[in-house]
Scaffold this active site. Structure first.
Site, PDB file in Angstrom:
ATOM      1  N   GLU A  52       0.842  -1.200   0.000  1.00  0.00           N
ATOM      2  CA  GLU A  52       0.000   0.000   0.000  1.00  0.00           C
ATOM      3  C   GLU A  52       0.878   1.252   0.000  1.00  0.00           C
ATOM      4  O   GLU A  52       2.074   1.186   0.303  1.00  0.00           O
ATOM      5  CB  GLU A  52      -0.906   0.003   1.221  1.00  0.00           C
ATOM      6  CG  GLU A  52      -0.150   0.015   2.539  1.00  0.00           C
ATOM      7  CD  GLU A  52      -0.947   0.637   3.677  1.00  0.00           C
ATOM      8  OE1 GLU A  52      -1.300   1.822   3.558  1.00  0.00           O
ATOM      9  OE2 GLU A  52      -1.199  -0.078   4.663  1.00  0.00           O
ATOM     10  N   ASP A 170     -18.692   3.344  12.537  1.00  0.00           N
ATOM     11  CA  ASP A 170     -17.415   3.654  11.884  1.00  0.00           C
ATOM     12  C   ASP A 170     -16.637   2.349  11.734  1.00  0.00           C
ATOM     13  O   ASP A 170     -15.951   1.899  12.653  1.00  0.00           O
ATOM     14  CB  ASP A 170     -16.638   4.668  12.722  1.00  0.00           C
ATOM     15  CG  ASP A 170     -15.442   5.246  11.970  1.00  0.00           C
ATOM     16  OD1 ASP A 170     -15.097   4.698  10.903  1.00  0.00           O
ATOM     17  OD2 ASP A 170     -14.867   6.242  12.438  1.00  0.00           O
ATOM     18  N   ALA A 173     -13.468   0.111   5.542  1.00  0.00           N
ATOM     19  CA  ALA A 173     -13.749  -0.612   4.301  1.00  0.00           C
ATOM     20  C   ALA A 173     -12.764  -1.757   4.081  1.00  0.00           C
ATOM     21  O   ALA A 173     -13.006  -2.627   3.241  1.00  0.00           O
ATOM     22  CB  ALA A 173     -13.706   0.342   3.108  1.00  0.00           C
ATOM     23  N   ASP A 174     -11.672  -1.783   4.840  1.00  0.00           N
ATOM     24  CA  ASP A 174     -10.720  -2.900   4.752  1.00  0.00           C
ATOM     25  C   ASP A 174     -11.420  -4.227   5.017  1.00  0.00           C
ATOM     26  O   ASP A 174     -11.101  -5.253   4.402  1.00  0.00           O
ATOM     27  CB  ASP A 174      -9.588  -2.748   5.775  1.00  0.00           C
ATOM     28  CG  ASP A 174      -8.724  -1.520   5.547  1.00  0.00           C
ATOM     29  OD1 ASP A 174      -8.888  -0.859   4.503  1.00  0.00           O
ATOM     30  OD2 ASP A 174      -7.888  -1.218   6.415  1.00  0.00           O
ATOM     31  N   LYS A 191      -4.904  -2.716  13.994  1.00  0.00           N
ATOM     32  CA  LYS A 191      -4.335  -1.587  14.728  1.00  0.00           C
ATOM     33  C   LYS A 191      -4.921  -1.536  16.139  1.00  0.00           C
ATOM     34  O   LYS A 191      -6.123  -1.626  16.332  1.00  0.00           O
ATOM     35  CB  LYS A 191      -4.615  -0.271  13.988  1.00  0.00           C
ATOM     36  CG  LYS A 191      -3.901  -0.139  12.650  1.00  0.00           C
ATOM     37  CD  LYS A 191      -4.154   1.223  12.050  1.00  0.00           C
ATOM     38  CE  LYS A 191      -3.377   1.404  10.744  1.00  0.00           C
ATOM     39  NZ  LYS A 191      -3.979   0.670   9.634  1.00  0.00           N
TER      40      LYS A 191
END
Length: 338
Positions: A52, A170, A173-174, A191
């Site tokens: 990425e 929230d 989209a990953d 994370k």
């Protein structure tokens, strides 16, 4: 039985090579710019590892971000695979970047008022149409890597359900991308600033296989080796990981795989310390009304300051470790499909 296995394997490999060559010819004249050497490797079903670019543009400060990017690409090459950092530049999707392009992306992180976009799947078309500079998140990188025929992708930490996500909705989209895009993603778990338990529940609903790389099923939390949660299985070797990916994709399950690689013990940050820093940073973000895709970069930056740079060193170390694991898996996956 041996003949049938060989014939099926040969046929699958032939189809894969044919598809890759056809796709490379098609996208080279469209929105995609694939480096020539990567076209050749992909056409032969060789080992390529996607990377990425948001980690360059929004994830780390300059010059550490550029040093990390160069190091990660070198680690992948030394392991026998080819790195393919993905980004959006001047209205094109670039699969594989030159060193000057890496530097341009890295430098954008310190430019005030930079127009560099943090590109999720939803932002791809807009960013291309506007001709903007775009750093791709996990969701965008997975989607574009799959379009280019790349099956293994390395990152730092996965996005997920944000703390309080049960009311704010929230959710990165990953997670939905992993549920619909057949790419194997190697990260150091989720994370630690996120709600890891709810994230794993969401991945289960999406049908995503979550596996820890190593002797235990303990699921890592980015800066720490054990989040208190568990993967559904563990993978003891690169060969085990490659076989799982090969089987998953040959079954046309049409979803990704998350391989969680725990940070090395020497770089691990104390769990209680990092949690205190995260809570403080999250509270500050709420007070400043920081929302959406701006939350993660802000919190990570604050955590780095609060840990006096320890979290940044850990971040670099875990990405480098993931690069090695991803490259070794990609090399073995390529051999399985020959």
């Amino acid at each position: 039985m041996s003949f049938l296995r060989y014939s099926g394997k040969a046929l699958f490999s032939s189809i894969s090579r044919s598809y890759a060559a056809e796709w490379n010819a098609k996208i080279s004249t469209g929105r995609f710019v694939i480096q020539d050497h990567l076209k050749e490797v992909l056409a032969q079903n060789g080992p390529v590892v996607a990377l990425e670019s948001t980690i360059l543009t929004h994830g780390m400060p300059f010059p550490e971000n550029l040093e990390m990017a160069r190091s990660v690409e070198n680690i992948i090459r030394q392991a026998g695979a080819e790195p393919a950092t993905i980004a959006l530049l001047s209205g094109k999707v670039h699969i594989g970047l030159t060193d000057s392009q890496l530097a341009e992306l890295a430098d954008s992180s310190r430019t005030a008022g930079s127009e560099c976009v943090k590109v999720s799947r939803r932002d791809i078309a807009y960013t291309l149409n506007q001709g903007l500079l775009g750093g791709t998140t996990i969701s965008a990188t997975m989607f574009l890597a799959h379009k280019a025929g790349i099956k293994v992708f390395v990152s730092g930490g996965l996005g997920g359900v944000h703390r309080g996500g049960e009311s704010s909705m929230d959710i990165s989209a990953d997670l939905t991308e992993l549920g619909k895009t057949p790419v194997a993603l190697v990260t150091s778990g989720v994370k630690s600033i996120l709600d890891i338990g709810r994230t794993l529940e969401f991945l289960e609903t999406q049908g995503v296989c979550v596996a820890t790389f190593g002797p235990s099923t303990q699921f890592p939390a980015f800066f720490t080796r054990d989040s208190g949660h568990h993967s559904i299985c563990n993978l003891n070797s690169y060969d085990d990981a490659a076989q799982l990916i090969h089987t998953t994709f040959s079954m046309d399950l049409n979803n990704g795989i998350l391989i969680a690689n725990p940070i090395a013990e020497e770089y691990e940050v104390d769990g209680h310390q990092i949690e205190e820093c995260i809570q403080r940073a999250v509270t500050e973000a709420e007070d400043l009304k920081i929302k959406g895709k701006a939350i993660t970069p802000y919190v990570l930056q604050q955590v780095n300051q609060l840990t006096q740079g320890r979290s940044l060193k850990a971040n670099v170390a875990l990405v480098e470790s993931n690069a090695l694991v991803g490259a070794e898996i990609a090399v073995r996956l390529s051999k399985l499909e020959l």
